[in-house]
Design a protein around this motif. Structure first.
Motif, PDB file in Angstrom:
ATOM      1  N   ASN A 231      40.851  44.576  57.713  1.00 22.59           N
ATOM      2  CA  ASN A 231      39.839  45.031  56.348  1.00 22.59           C
ATOM      3  C   ASN A 231      40.966  44.130  55.168  1.00 22.59           C
ATOM      4  OD1 ASN A 231      42.266  46.575  55.420  1.00 22.59           O
ATOM      5  ND2 ASN A 231      40.733  48.334  55.539  1.00 22.59           N
ATOM      6  N   TRP A 232      41.000  43.351  55.329  1.00 17.86           N
ATOM      7  CA  TRP A 232      41.535  42.609  53.941  1.00 17.86           C
ATOM      8  C   TRP A 232      40.769  41.855  52.549  1.00 17.86           C
ATOM      9  CZ3 TRP A 232      40.325  37.967  52.377  1.00 17.86           C
ATOM     10  CH2 TRP A 232      39.788  37.221  53.946  1.00 17.86           C
ATOM     11  N   LEU A 233      39.480  42.065  53.668  1.00 16.88           N
ATOM     12  CA  LEU A 233      38.018  41.693  52.897  1.00 16.88           C
ATOM     13  C   LEU A 233      37.966  42.396  52.215  1.00 16.88           C
ATOM     14  CD1 LEU A 233      36.503  39.534  51.828  1.00 16.88           C
ATOM     15  CD2 LEU A 233      35.485  39.762  54.130  1.00 16.88           C
ATOM     16  N   TYR A 234      37.361  43.320  52.981  1.00 18.79           N
ATOM     17  CA  TYR A 234      36.707  44.170  52.530  1.00 18.79           C
ATOM     18  C   TYR A 234      38.017  44.979  50.947  1.00 18.79           C
ATOM     19  CZ  TYR A 234      35.576  49.801  51.757  1.00 18.79           C
ATOM     20  OH  TYR A 234      36.243  50.617  51.611  1.00 18.79           O
ATOM     21  N   HIS A 235      39.380  45.056  50.982  1.00 18.08           N
ATOM     22  CA  HIS A 235      40.000  45.694  50.348  1.00 18.08           C
ATOM     23  C   HIS A 235      39.733  43.921  48.269  1.00 18.08           C
ATOM     24  CE1 HIS A 235      42.009  49.035  50.911  1.00 18.08           C
ATOM     25  NE2 HIS A 235      42.191  48.431  52.305  1.00 18.08           N
ATOM     26  N   LEU A 236      39.528  43.658  49.290  1.00 15.47           N
ATOM     27  CA  LEU A 236      39.519  42.258  47.975  1.00 15.47           C
ATOM     28  C   LEU A 236      38.103  42.916  47.673  1.00 15.47           C
ATOM     29  CD1 LEU A 236      41.740  39.407  47.257  1.00 15.47           C
ATOM     30  CD2 LEU A 236      39.965  38.657  48.500  1.00 15.47           C
ATOM     31  N   VAL A 237      37.355  42.443  48.099  1.00 14.47           N
ATOM     32  CA  VAL A 237      35.469  41.902  47.327  1.00 14.47           C
ATOM     33  C   VAL A 237      35.700  44.030  46.627  1.00 14.47           C
ATOM     34  CG1 VAL A 237      34.861  41.220  48.737  1.00 14.47           C
ATOM     35  CG2 VAL A 237      34.379  43.506  49.071  1.00 14.47           C
ATOM     36  N   LYS A 238      36.387  44.744  46.769  1.00 14.01           N
ATOM     37  CA  LYS A 238      36.797  46.298  46.403  1.00 14.01           C
ATOM     38  C   LYS A 238      37.032  46.365  44.570  1.00 14.01           C
ATOM     39  CE  LYS A 238      34.235  49.028  48.393  1.00 14.01           C
ATOM     40  NZ  LYS A 238      32.923  50.155  48.040  1.00 14.01           N
ATOM     41  N   ILE A 239      38.206  44.816  45.096  1.00 11.24           N
ATOM     42  CA  ILE A 239      39.302  44.598  43.305  1.00 11.24           C
ATOM     43  C   ILE A 239      38.444  43.904  42.561  1.00 11.24           C
ATOM     44  CG2 ILE A 239      40.850  43.492  42.158  1.00 11.24           C
ATOM     45  CD1 ILE A 239      42.489  44.693  45.540  1.00 11.24           C
ATOM     46  N   PHE A 240      37.370  42.908  43.312  1.00 11.55           N
ATOM     47  CA  PHE A 240      36.648  42.091  42.441  1.00 11.55           C
ATOM     48  C   PHE A 240      35.268  41.227  43.162  1.00 11.55           C
ATOM     49  CE2 PHE A 240      41.089  40.250  43.400  1.00 11.55           C
ATOM     50  CZ  PHE A 240      41.475  40.146  41.828  1.00 11.55           C
ATOM     51  N   PRO A 241      34.119  43.077  42.200  1.00  9.00           N
ATOM     52  CA  PRO A 241      33.166  43.192  42.946  1.00  9.00           C
ATOM     53  C   PRO A 241      32.354  42.586  42.372  1.00  9.00           C
ATOM     54  CG  PRO A 241      33.493  44.431  41.519  1.00  9.00           C
ATOM     55  CD  PRO A 241      35.212  44.334  41.711  1.00  9.00           C
ATOM     56  N   GLN A 242      31.243  41.648  43.182  1.00  7.87           N
ATOM     57  CA  GLN A 242      30.201  40.773  42.542  1.00  7.87           C
ATOM     58  C   GLN A 242      30.833  39.366  42.560  1.00  7.87           C
ATOM     59  OE1 GLN A 242      27.094  40.337  43.232  1.00  7.87           O
ATOM     60  NE2 GLN A 242      27.455  42.272  44.679  1.00  7.87           N
ATOM     61  N   LYS A 243      31.850  38.589  42.531  1.00  4.72           N
ATOM     62  CA  LYS A 243      32.894  38.052  41.799  1.00  4.72           C
ATOM     63  C   LYS A 243      33.189  37.054  43.203  1.00  4.72           C
ATOM     64  CE  LYS A 243      34.887  38.972  37.519  1.00  4.72           C
ATOM     65  NZ  LYS A 243      35.672  38.326  37.295  1.00  4.72           N
ATOM     66  N   ILE A 244      32.971  36.990  44.262  1.00  5.27           N
ATOM     67  CA  ILE A 244      33.354  36.434  45.768  1.00  5.27           C
ATOM     68  C   ILE A 244      31.928  36.057  45.872  1.00  5.27           C
ATOM     69  CG2 ILE A 244      34.813  36.504  47.535  1.00  5.27           C
ATOM     70  CD1 ILE A 244      36.465  38.848  46.971  1.00  5.27           C
ATOM     71  N   ASN A 245      32.216  34.266  46.746  1.00  7.71           N
ATOM     72  CA  ASN A 245      31.074  33.602  46.922  1.00  7.71           C
ATOM     73  C   ASN A 245      32.098  33.632  48.597  1.00  7.71           C
ATOM     74  OD1 ASN A 245      29.339  33.204  45.761  1.00  7.71           O
ATOM     75  ND2 ASN A 245      31.387  31.327  44.234  1.00  7.71           N
ATOM     76  N   TYR A 246      31.445  34.350  49.538  1.00 12.04           N
ATOM     77  CA  TYR A 246      32.448  34.418  50.835  1.00 12.04           C
ATOM     78  C   TYR A 246      31.245  33.469  51.953  1.00 12.04           C
ATOM     79  CZ  TYR A 246      34.351  36.380  55.174  1.00 12.04           C
ATOM     80  OH  TYR A 246      35.218  36.475  56.683  1.00 12.04           O
ATOM     81  N   THR A 247      32.190  32.137  52.488  1.00 16.14           N
ATOM     82  CA  THR A 247      32.087  31.468  53.675  1.00 16.14           C
ATOM     83  C   THR A 247      32.415  31.977  55.406  1.00 16.14           C
ATOM     84  OG1 THR A 247      30.882  29.950  52.689  1.00 16.14           O
ATOM     85  CG2 THR A 247      31.223  29.372  54.906  1.00 16.14           C
ATOM     86  N   TRP A 248      32.154  32.470  55.734  1.00 16.19           N
ATOM     87  CA  TRP A 248      32.799  32.969  57.466  1.00 16.19           C
ATOM     88  C   TRP A 248      32.583  31.909  57.870  1.00 16.19           C
ATOM     89  CZ3 TRP A 248      31.494  36.636  61.489  1.00 16.19           C
ATOM     90  CH2 TRP A 248      32.239  37.032  61.929  1.00 16.19           C
ATOM     91  N   VAL A 249      33.857  30.838  58.532  1.00 14.74           N
ATOM     92  CA  VAL A 249      34.041  30.362  59.410  1.00 14.74           C
ATOM     93  C   VAL A 249      33.776  30.786  61.165  1.00 14.74           C
ATOM     94  CG1 VAL A 249      34.449  27.566  60.679  1.00 14.74           C
ATOM     95  CG2 VAL A 249      33.993  27.975  58.233  1.00 14.74           C
ATOM     96  N   CYS A 250      33.092  31.490  61.680  1.00 19.37           N
ATOM     97  CA  CYS A 250      33.423  32.310  62.775  1.00 19.37           C
ATOM     98  C   CYS A 250      33.354  31.047  64.343  1.00 19.37           C
ATOM     99  CB  CYS A 250      32.910  32.987  62.460  1.00 19.37           C
ATOM    100  SG  CYS A 250      31.028  32.951  63.118  1.00 19.37           S
TER     101      CYS A 250
END
Length: 167
Positions: A82-101
């Motif tokens: 859940n690290w991404l969850y915590h990160l986007v809660k700290i920086f809402p609407q500031k992260i452009n996220y690209t997931w290579v899965c």
């Protein structure tokens, strides 16, 4: 004026097959050779301590077998899932996220996880191809092993990169 913060996050659990490794190493080595700040950590959630409050937007590229947006939502403390969850809660609407899965990665299926993305991430993309990462210069490159969720091939890839680029 604040600038963008460009982060490449690599969880070596993405390396699930020899085909992945043969694709990954020739792709990533030229990028690593062009960047100075390369961080090695065992656990993925340690990435959060490398974010500061002084950026306008963060372009976060994550090569990972897992989305890490909130596995085990009943566990509120920071962990690998859940690290991404915590990160986007700290920086809402500031992260452009690209997931290579990987093609067999577990996608985000439930409304809970989609709400996290919809409500907190500025933009997000999911792709199966490394070449969606079209940048070569990053403010930091974070490489982790995630041994609890990894196989021998991914752990070996981590150790190879650490032996070449680690301090």
């Amino acid at each position: 004026m604040l600038s963008d913060y460009n982060v490449l996050s690599i969880d070596c659990d993405w390396i699930t097959t020899l085909k992945n490794q043969r694709e990954f190493l020739p792709f990533i080595i030229p990028i690593l050779n062009q960047n100075k700040k390369i961080i090695f950590e065992i656990d993925h959630h340690n990435i959060n301590k490398y974010f500061n409050l002084k950026f306008e937007f963060c372009n976060l590229y994550n090569i990972d077998h897992h989305h890490d947006a909130g596995y085990q939502p009943e566990k509120n403390w920071l962990h690998e899932g859940n690290w991404l969850y915590h990160l986007v809660k700290i920086f809402p609407q500031k992260i452009n996220y690209t997931w290579v899965c990987n093609s067999d990665s577990d996608p985000i299926r439930d409304e809970y996880h989609w709400d996290i993305f919809r409500d907190n991430i500025k933009n997000f993309k999911f792709d199966y191809h490394l070449n969606i990462i079209n940048k070569n210069k990053f403010d930091i490159i974070f490489i982790c092993c995630s041994p609890l969720y990894n196989n021998q091939l991914g752990i070996t890839t981590y150790k190879i990169l650490e032996s070449i680029y680690g301090t």
